[in-house]
Design a protein around this motif. Structure first.
Motif, mmCIF file in Angstrom:
data_model
loop_
_atom_site.group_PDB
_atom_site.id
_atom_site.type_symbol
_atom_site.label_atom_id
_atom_site.label_comp_id
_atom_site.label_asym_id
_atom_site.label_seq_id
_atom_site.Cartn_x
_atom_site.Cartn_y
_atom_site.Cartn_z
ATOM 1 N N PRO A 1 -12.863 8.164 39.864
ATOM 2 C CA PRO A 1 -13.173 9.188 40.859
ATOM 3 C C PRO A 1 -14.580 9.768 40.683
ATOM 4 C CG PRO A 1 -10.987 9.532 39.987
ATOM 5 C CD PRO A 1 -11.618 8.452 39.155
ATOM 6 N N ALA A 2 -15.135 9.663 39.488
ATOM 7 C CA ALA A 2 -16.476 10.190 39.225
ATOM 8 C C ALA A 2 -17.569 9.348 39.883
ATOM 9 C CB ALA A 2 -16.712 10.268 37.721
ATOM 10 N N GLU A 3 -17.229 8.151 40.388
ATOM 11 C CA GLU A 3 -18.229 7.267 40.966
ATOM 12 C C GLU A 3 -18.642 7.638 42.381
ATOM 13 O OE1 GLU A 3 -18.052 2.974 39.932
ATOM 14 O OE2 GLU A 3 -16.184 3.572 38.948
ATOM 15 N N GLY A 4 -17.919 8.484 43.049
ATOM 16 C CA GLY A 4 -18.359 8.947 44.354
ATOM 17 C C GLY A 4 -17.420 8.623 45.490
ATOM 18 N N VAL A 5 -17.589 9.394 46.556
ATOM 19 C CA VAL A 5 -16.760 9.277 47.746
ATOM 20 C C VAL A 5 -17.669 9.410 48.975
ATOM 21 C CG1 VAL A 5 -16.190 11.743 47.842
ATOM 22 C CG2 VAL A 5 -14.605 10.089 48.780
ATOM 23 N N THR A 6 -17.296 8.776 50.065
ATOM 24 C CA THR A 6 -18.129 8.773 51.266
ATOM 25 C C THR A 6 -18.326 10.165 51.856
ATOM 26 O OG1 THR A 6 -18.473 7.703 53.392
ATOM 27 C CG2 THR A 6 -16.235 8.395 52.908
ATOM 28 N N LYS A 7 -19.386 10.280 52.645
ATOM 29 C CA LYS A 7 -19.642 11.493 53.421
ATOM 30 C C LYS A 7 -19.699 11.148 54.909
ATOM 31 C CE LYS A 7 -22.329 13.527 49.718
ATOM 32 N NZ LYS A 7 -23.609 14.048 49.306
ATOM 33 N N LEU A 8 -19.228 9.949 55.278
ATOM 34 C CA LEU A 8 -19.327 9.475 56.662
ATOM 35 C C LEU A 8 -18.507 10.294 57.654
ATOM 36 C CD1 LEU A 8 -19.163 5.568 56.436
ATOM 37 C CD2 LEU A 8 -21.089 6.970 57.142
ATOM 38 N N HIS A 9 -17.439 10.885 57.245
ATOM 39 C CA HIS A 9 -16.500 11.517 58.169
ATOM 40 C C HIS A 9 -16.547 13.035 58.070
ATOM 41 C CE1 HIS A 9 -15.034 7.521 58.878
ATOM 42 N NE2 HIS A 9 -14.878 7.356 57.574
ATOM 43 N N ASN A 10 -17.605 13.600 58.612
ATOM 44 C CA ASN A 10 -17.754 15.055 58.584
ATOM 45 C C ASN A 10 -17.661 15.583 57.154
ATOM 46 O OD1 ASN A 10 -18.197 17.551 59.734
ATOM 47 N ND2 ASN A 10 -16.038 17.925 60.120
ATOM 48 N N LEU A 11 -18.376 14.910 56.263
ATOM 49 C CA LEU A 11 -18.398 15.248 54.838
ATOM 50 C C LEU A 11 -17.008 15.183 54.218
ATOM 51 C CD1 LEU A 11 -21.040 18.108 54.755
ATOM 52 C CD2 LEU A 11 -21.353 15.709 54.193
ATOM 53 N N GLY A 12 -16.302 14.107 54.501
ATOM 54 C CA GLY A 12 -14.984 13.911 53.930
ATOM 55 C C GLY A 12 -14.566 12.457 54.019
ATOM 56 N N THR A 13 -13.338 12.199 53.615
ATOM 57 C CA THR A 13 -12.809 10.837 53.622
ATOM 58 C C THR A 13 -11.295 10.866 53.759
ATOM 59 O OG1 THR A 13 -12.801 8.730 52.427
ATOM 60 C CG2 THR A 13 -12.537 10.704 51.105
ATOM 61 N N THR A 14 -10.748 9.723 54.076
ATOM 62 C CA THR A 14 -9.304 9.590 54.023
ATOM 63 C C THR A 14 -8.944 9.064 52.639
ATOM 64 O OG1 THR A 14 -9.485 7.394 54.993
ATOM 65 C CG2 THR A 14 -8.948 9.202 56.475
ATOM 66 N N VAL A 15 -7.842 9.527 52.111
ATOM 67 C CA VAL A 15 -7.357 9.068 50.811
ATOM 68 C C VAL A 15 -5.930 8.578 50.963
ATOM 69 C CG1 VAL A 15 -8.882 10.583 49.462
ATOM 70 C CG2 VAL A 15 -6.609 11.398 50.095
ATOM 71 N N GLY A 16 -5.582 7.564 50.179
ATOM 72 C CA GLY A 16 -4.222 7.045 50.156
ATOM 73 C C GLY A 16 -3.482 7.625 48.973
ATOM 74 N N VAL A 17 -2.269 8.045 49.197
ATOM 75 C CA VAL A 17 -1.486 8.760 48.192
ATOM 76 C C VAL A 17 -0.300 7.895 47.762
ATOM 77 C CG1 VAL A 17 -0.298 10.952 47.734
ATOM 78 C CG2 VAL A 17 -2.232 10.895 49.306
ATOM 79 N N VAL A 18 0.118 8.051 46.520
ATOM 80 C CA VAL A 18 1.179 7.228 45.939
ATOM 81 C C VAL A 18 2.428 7.196 46.813
ATOM 82 C CG1 VAL A 18 2.809 7.041 43.995
ATOM 83 C CG2 VAL A 18 0.381 7.406 43.551
ATOM 84 N N ASP A 19 2.807 8.319 47.395
ATOM 85 C CA ASP A 19 4.041 8.343 48.200
ATOM 86 C C ASP A 19 3.908 7.631 49.543
ATOM 87 O OD1 ASP A 19 2.664 10.119 49.850
ATOM 88 O OD2 ASP A 19 3.980 11.820 49.449
ATOM 89 N N GLY A 20 2.717 7.083 49.830
ATOM 90 C CA GLY A 20 2.533 6.278 51.030
ATOM 91 C C GLY A 20 1.819 6.961 52.170
ATOM 92 N N HIS A 21 1.578 8.259 52.088
ATOM 93 C CA HIS A 21 0.881 8.915 53.192
ATOM 94 C C HIS A 21 -0.633 8.878 52.985
ATOM 95 C CE1 HIS A 21 0.607 12.651 50.723
ATOM 96 N NE2 HIS A 21 -0.348 12.999 51.564
ATOM 97 N N VAL A 22 -1.353 9.140 54.041
ATOM 98 C CA VAL A 22 -2.809 9.207 54.035
ATOM 99 C C VAL A 22 -3.185 10.620 54.434
ATOM 100 C CG1 VAL A 22 -4.911 8.329 55.129
ATOM 101 C CG2 VAL A 22 -3.017 6.781 54.653
ATOM 102 N N GLU A 23 -4.226 11.149 53.806
ATOM 103 C CA GLU A 23 -4.689 12.482 54.184
ATOM 104 C C GLU A 23 -6.210 12.526 54.205
ATOM 105 O OE1 GLU A 23 -4.449 15.315 50.350
ATOM 106 O OE2 GLU A 23 -2.529 14.340 50.777
ATOM 107 N N TYR A 24 -6.738 13.483 54.935
ATOM 108 C CA TYR A 24 -8.175 13.706 54.993
ATOM 109 C C TYR A 24 -8.543 14.694 53.901
ATOM 110 C CZ TYR A 24 -12.740 15.142 56.704
ATOM 111 O OH TYR A 24 -14.075 15.426 56.802
ATOM 112 N N MET A 25 -9.597 14.397 53.167
ATOM 113 C CA MET A 25 -10.025 15.264 52.075
ATOM 114 C C MET A 25 -11.534 15.478 52.182
ATOM 115 S SD MET A 25 -9.342 14.594 48.036
ATOM 116 C CE MET A 25 -8.709 15.967 47.110
#
Length: 130
Positions: free
Chosen positions: A79-103
């Protein structure tokens, strides 16, 4: 049977025709990276943990920082390697339980900066998640 279109592995907002970013990656399959916690950040030698060893809200996929082609040297990252800023300074993440959320990017880095085990640094057999 559900993943028949290879386009789902890439974010439509990411420009795949640029040599400086997408073209210089070792892995050009996807815009998303798996959390290295899944394989203990390399410590469990060619194996991976079972999903039941994670908390249901642990984050195991995200869209990585597209300007850092070194993140795509393999199939997972820290996680220390970085995350995109393409989506209004955020990204979608995939979660173990199977859902996706915007962060939001800021929330991602805040979570990654915690010294304790958290949703991003979530190595099941490590006290601090790393």
């Amino acid at each position: 049977p559900y993943l028949k279109n290879v386009g789902i592995y890439r974010c439509p907002a990411e420009q795949t025709n640029t040599i400086a970013t997408f073209g210089s990656r070792g892995n050009k399959l996807t815009s998303f990276l798996m959390n290295g916690a899944v394989c203990g950040y390399g410590a469990i030698g060619g194996s991976s943990y079972r999903t039941t060893q994670f908390r249901p809200d642990d984050i195991i996929f995200w869209q990585a920082l597209e300007t850092n082609p070194g993140d795509w040297n393999d199939g997972s990252s820290s996680p220390a390697e970085g995350v995109t800023k393409l989506h209004n300074l955020g990204t979608t993440v995939g979660v173990v339980d199977g859902h996706v959320e915007y962060m939001k990017t800021e929330a991602f880095y805040t979570e990654a900066g915690l010294a304790t085990k958290n949703r991003l640094f979530c190595n099941p057999l490590s006290a601090n998640g790393r």
